[in-house]
Design a protein around this motif. Sequence first.
Motif, mmCIF file in Angstrom:
data_model
loop_
_atom_site.group_PDB
_atom_site.id
_atom_site.type_symbol
_atom_site.label_atom_id
_atom_site.label_comp_id
_atom_site.label_asym_id
_atom_site.label_seq_id
_atom_site.Cartn_x
_atom_site.Cartn_y
_atom_site.Cartn_z
ATOM 1 N N LEU A 1 0.707 -1.163 0.029
ATOM 2 C CA LEU A 1 0.048 -0.005 -0.127
ATOM 3 C C LEU A 1 0.865 1.212 -0.065
ATOM 4 O O LEU A 1 2.124 1.402 0.514
ATOM 5 C CB LEU A 1 -0.834 0.105 1.131
ATOM 6 N N ASP B 1 -3.162 4.870 -1.154
ATOM 7 C CA ASP B 1 -4.269 3.911 -0.585
ATOM 8 C C ASP B 1 -4.728 4.505 0.941
ATOM 9 O O ASP B 1 -5.818 4.362 1.486
ATOM 10 C CB ASP B 1 -3.824 2.590 -0.599
ATOM 11 N N MET C 1 -8.629 7.273 -5.875
ATOM 12 C CA MET C 1 -9.225 5.912 -5.418
ATOM 13 C C MET C 1 -10.327 5.388 -6.266
ATOM 14 O O MET C 1 -10.431 4.382 -6.596
ATOM 15 C CB MET C 1 -9.522 6.276 -3.782
ATOM 16 N N VAL D 1 -10.566 1.354 -6.129
ATOM 17 C CA VAL D 1 -10.115 0.724 -4.869
ATOM 18 C C VAL D 1 -10.517 1.245 -3.588
ATOM 19 O O VAL D 1 -10.843 2.537 -3.432
ATOM 20 C CB VAL D 1 -8.605 0.736 -4.820
ATOM 21 N N GLY E 1 -10.005 2.502 0.534
ATOM 22 C CA GLY E 1 -9.184 3.409 1.122
ATOM 23 C C GLY E 1 -9.445 3.967 2.379
ATOM 24 O O GLY E 1 -10.607 3.767 2.986
#
Length: 244
Positions: free
Chosen positions: A8, A78, A122, A127, A129
């Motif tokens: 990450l 992230d 993000m 993804v 986060g």
Amino acid sequence: MQINFSGLRALVTGAGKGFGRDTVKALHDSGAQVVAVSRTNEDLVSLSKECPGIEPVCVDLGDWEATERALGNIGPIDLLVNNAGVLLEQPFLEVSKEAFDRTINVNLRSVIQVSQMVAKGMIARGVPGSIVNVSSMVSRAAVINLTSYSSTKGAMDMLTKIMALELGPHKIRVNTVNPTLVLTHMGRKFATNVEFANALKERIPLKKFAEVEDVVYGILFLLSDKSAMVNGSGILVDGGYLAC
């Protein structure tokens, strides 16, 4: 509880000193690739020696255009810790435009700007986060001479809730940590006022101030998937001050 951030990429503002510096170290030790943001280059140089491989970025987050240039193309993030802050003591009747604007720009406006950059990335990548905003106990308890600082921290708590509400559907969690006085570079300004410090400590049921690591552990928990259902909340690192 073991927390591993391997694979990450994290961004920490206010990384040169205090909570931010120790958060960078903890994230680095936990396997994360860390972007460390500070307006003091000397701090970034020494931090880079302690944590080889971090990505230092020197910028004054109170400057919107400079921040855009420095972080606009920072790449995938992230985990975000919005820690940068200034504390300018002034009695309410003496609060100046310059001090208030500076405090708002660094403590609050930069949180919006940096979080927008990170959250948009993000969402584009699809993804999840986690964002942690470093607030303060004074967002909920009035302390004299802290008009500007307390106002920004109170606003940050509500901003965090709004961010959590709007970013949650994208699987981006947003929370705060709200510490009491901690003997960082900023906190020592208050500790020199012995009468104030003793009165504050007397109201804390644990009869002590927080250590930097107490705050960092809270940040790491909120960044990690150990807090997967914590969103729009705040961890009080105040030893029970606000329980009184």
